[in-house]
Design a protein around this motif. Structure first.
Motif, mmCIF file in Angstrom:
data_model
loop_
_atom_site.group_PDB
_atom_site.id
_atom_site.type_symbol
_atom_site.label_atom_id
_atom_site.label_comp_id
_atom_site.label_asym_id
_atom_site.label_seq_id
_atom_site.Cartn_x
_atom_site.Cartn_y
_atom_site.Cartn_z
ATOM 1 N N UNK A 6 43.446 47.844 20.281
ATOM 2 C CA UNK A 6 42.804 48.177 21.561
ATOM 3 C C UNK A 6 43.805 48.645 22.608
ATOM 4 N N UNK A 7 43.420 49.627 23.388
ATOM 5 C CA UNK A 7 44.235 50.056 24.516
ATOM 6 C C UNK A 7 44.079 49.094 25.684
ATOM 7 N N UNK A 8 44.813 49.341 26.755
ATOM 8 C CA UNK A 8 44.793 48.425 27.903
ATOM 9 C C UNK A 8 43.432 48.381 28.580
ATOM 10 N N UNK A 9 42.650 49.460 28.456
ATOM 11 C CA UNK A 9 41.303 49.459 29.047
ATOM 12 C C UNK A 9 40.376 48.513 28.294
ATOM 13 N N UNK A 10 40.681 48.267 27.021
ATOM 14 C CA UNK A 10 39.860 47.368 26.206
ATOM 15 C C UNK A 10 40.411 45.945 26.182
ATOM 16 N N UNK A 11 41.729 45.818 26.286
ATOM 17 C CA UNK A 11 42.357 44.506 26.261
ATOM 18 C C UNK A 11 43.507 44.484 27.254
ATOM 19 N N UNK A 12 43.283 43.814 28.370
ATOM 20 C CA UNK A 12 44.301 43.633 29.407
ATOM 21 C C UNK A 12 45.061 42.354 29.076
ATOM 22 N N UNK A 13 46.334 42.488 28.698
ATOM 23 C CA UNK A 13 47.084 41.315 28.250
ATOM 24 C C UNK A 13 47.328 40.307 29.367
ATOM 25 N N UNK A 14 47.095 40.701 30.607
ATOM 26 C CA UNK A 14 47.268 39.760 31.721
ATOM 27 C C UNK A 14 45.999 38.974 32.011
ATOM 28 N N UNK A 15 44.903 39.318 31.333
ATOM 29 C CA UNK A 15 43.613 38.643 31.568
ATOM 30 C C UNK A 15 43.421 37.558 30.505
ATOM 31 N N UNK A 16 43.571 36.320 30.908
ATOM 32 C CA UNK A 16 43.544 35.205 29.949
ATOM 33 C C UNK A 16 42.278 35.177 29.115
ATOM 34 N N UNK A 17 41.137 35.373 29.750
ATOM 35 C CA UNK A 17 39.866 35.316 29.027
ATOM 36 C C UNK A 17 39.786 36.390 27.958
ATOM 37 N N UNK A 18 40.195 37.609 28.304
ATOM 38 C CA UNK A 18 40.164 38.708 27.336
ATOM 39 C C UNK A 18 41.091 38.421 26.153
ATOM 40 N N UNK A 19 42.268 37.895 26.458
ATOM 41 C CA UNK A 19 43.244 37.634 25.405
ATOM 42 C C UNK A 19 42.755 36.527 24.471
ATOM 43 N N UNK A 20 42.236 35.457 25.046
ATOM 44 C CA UNK A 20 41.715 34.361 24.214
ATOM 45 C C UNK A 20 40.589 34.854 23.311
ATOM 46 N N UNK A 21 39.708 35.684 23.852
ATOM 47 C CA UNK A 21 38.606 36.217 23.057
ATOM 48 C C UNK A 21 39.122 37.125 21.945
ATOM 49 N N UNK A 22 40.121 37.967 22.256
ATOM 50 C CA UNK A 22 40.647 38.904 21.268
ATOM 51 C C UNK A 22 41.365 38.182 20.130
ATOM 52 N N UNK A 23 42.152 37.164 20.469
ATOM 53 C CA UNK A 23 42.870 36.417 19.430
ATOM 54 C C UNK A 23 41.885 35.597 18.601
ATOM 55 N N UNK A 24 40.864 35.043 19.251
ATOM 56 C CA UNK A 24 39.823 34.323 18.518
ATOM 57 C C UNK A 24 39.080 35.229 17.565
ATOM 58 N N UNK A 25 38.749 36.444 18.038
ATOM 59 C CA UNK A 25 38.054 37.413 17.177
ATOM 60 C C UNK A 25 38.940 37.842 16.016
#
Length: 296
Positions: free
Chosen positions: A31-50
């Motif tokens: 995913x690019x930064x528009x899809x996954x912002x590494x500074x956004x904890x919620x997005x990162x937790x969801x992405x690693x969980x997925x």
């Protein structure tokens, strides 16, 4: 072992080449930064969980390769807060998420963490001393990853160029067609690295990590072999373009002032990579040959 790899920063030149190396045994989600912002904890937790769930369903091993970075070296001098958010806070968030899901993390860093005053190639354990905001934020990102408790490795590289995005090779090609002569600094020496070669090395490391055979050394250096100045590199590019390399004239860094101080010498030693039993990287000259052959 089959791999399922999450690549934050997937729209960058390294991320795109990692995705290009996906295969039947290597599933790459980039995913690019528009899809996954590494500074956004919620997005990162969801992405690693997925990622962990996707790997479980596929019967493969999950690994994160962090290619997300703020790389505008000069802009970082006046925008260090944003650079720190992406280059230091982002890796910290990623590492915490990886630790919580027991997913290994490979974090890509840079030669700019060193001061650039060495006379021999830098080893991973050499003292850091970044001289730019970009370098400081990348060094902070390394610390965040290595101190997180995650199963993690830092891979430093240098002078990246690839098919996508903006880079030195593309800039030289553009300027060759528009200027009769160019002045390029000849007192900064480093190791040009094709992102496709680096991507292959990172996936090899990821495979080792996934199989439980990760190197004991947690900081590795991976670049195409050899060293050259920016001027020498530009002259080599001109040769590939069918242009006269003498049109590239050497100048000093003082004659070409920039907002951020660049390391005068930032060659990275391959010893750590080779000691880990990973495939040696080809020379920067051979990589440049392959890059232009691939572009035809």
């Amino acid at each position: 072992m089959p791999l399922t790899v999450l690549v934050p920063g997937g729209s960058g030149q390294l991320g795109r080449d990692l995705a290009a190396l996906a295969s039947a045994s290597v599933d790459v989600v980039a995913p690019g930064s528009a899809e996954l912002d590494v500074t956004a904890t919620g997005q990162v937790l969801a992405a690693v969980g997925a990622l962990a769930e996707r790997a479980r369903e596929a019967g493969s091993a999950p690994v994160v390769i962090n290619a997300a970075a703020y790389t505008a070296v000069d802009a970082a001098e006046t925008d260090e807060e944003r650079a720190f958010a992406v280059n230091a806070d982002g890796p910290r968030v990623l590492a915490a998420a990886c630790a919580s899901r027991r997913v290994p993390l490979i974090h890509v860093s840079t030669d700019y963490v060193f001061p650039g005053d060495a006379s021999a190639p830098y080893e991973p354990a050499d003292e850091l001393g970044p001289r730019s905001a970009y370098g400081r934020t990348k060094a902070a990102g390394e610390d965040a990853v290595l101190g997180s408790g995650a199963s993690s490795w830092v891979v430093r590289t240098s002078w990246l160029y690839g098919k996508s995005g903006s880079n030195f090779v593309k800039n030289m090609a553009r300027l060759e067609s528009s200027r009769p002569e160019l002045s390029v600094v000849d007192d900064q020496v480093g190791g040009p690295t094709w992102t496709l070669d680096l991507a292959g090395g990172l996936l090899e490391l990821a495979s080792r990590v996934a199989s439980g055979d990760g190197p004991p050394q947690r900081i590795l250096h991976c670049t195409n072999a050899g060293a050259v100045s920016w001027c020498g590199f530009a002259q080599a590019i001109f040769k590939h373009l069918g242009a006269d390399p003498s049109r590239v004239r050497p100048c000093t860094s003082a004659e070409y002032p920039q907002a951020a101080t660049r390391p005068a010498y930032s060659v990275l030693s391959p010893k750590s990579w080779l000691d880990a039993g990973l495939t040696p990287m080809r020379s920067w000259e051979d990589a440049l040959d392959a890059y232009f052959a691939d572009a035809k």
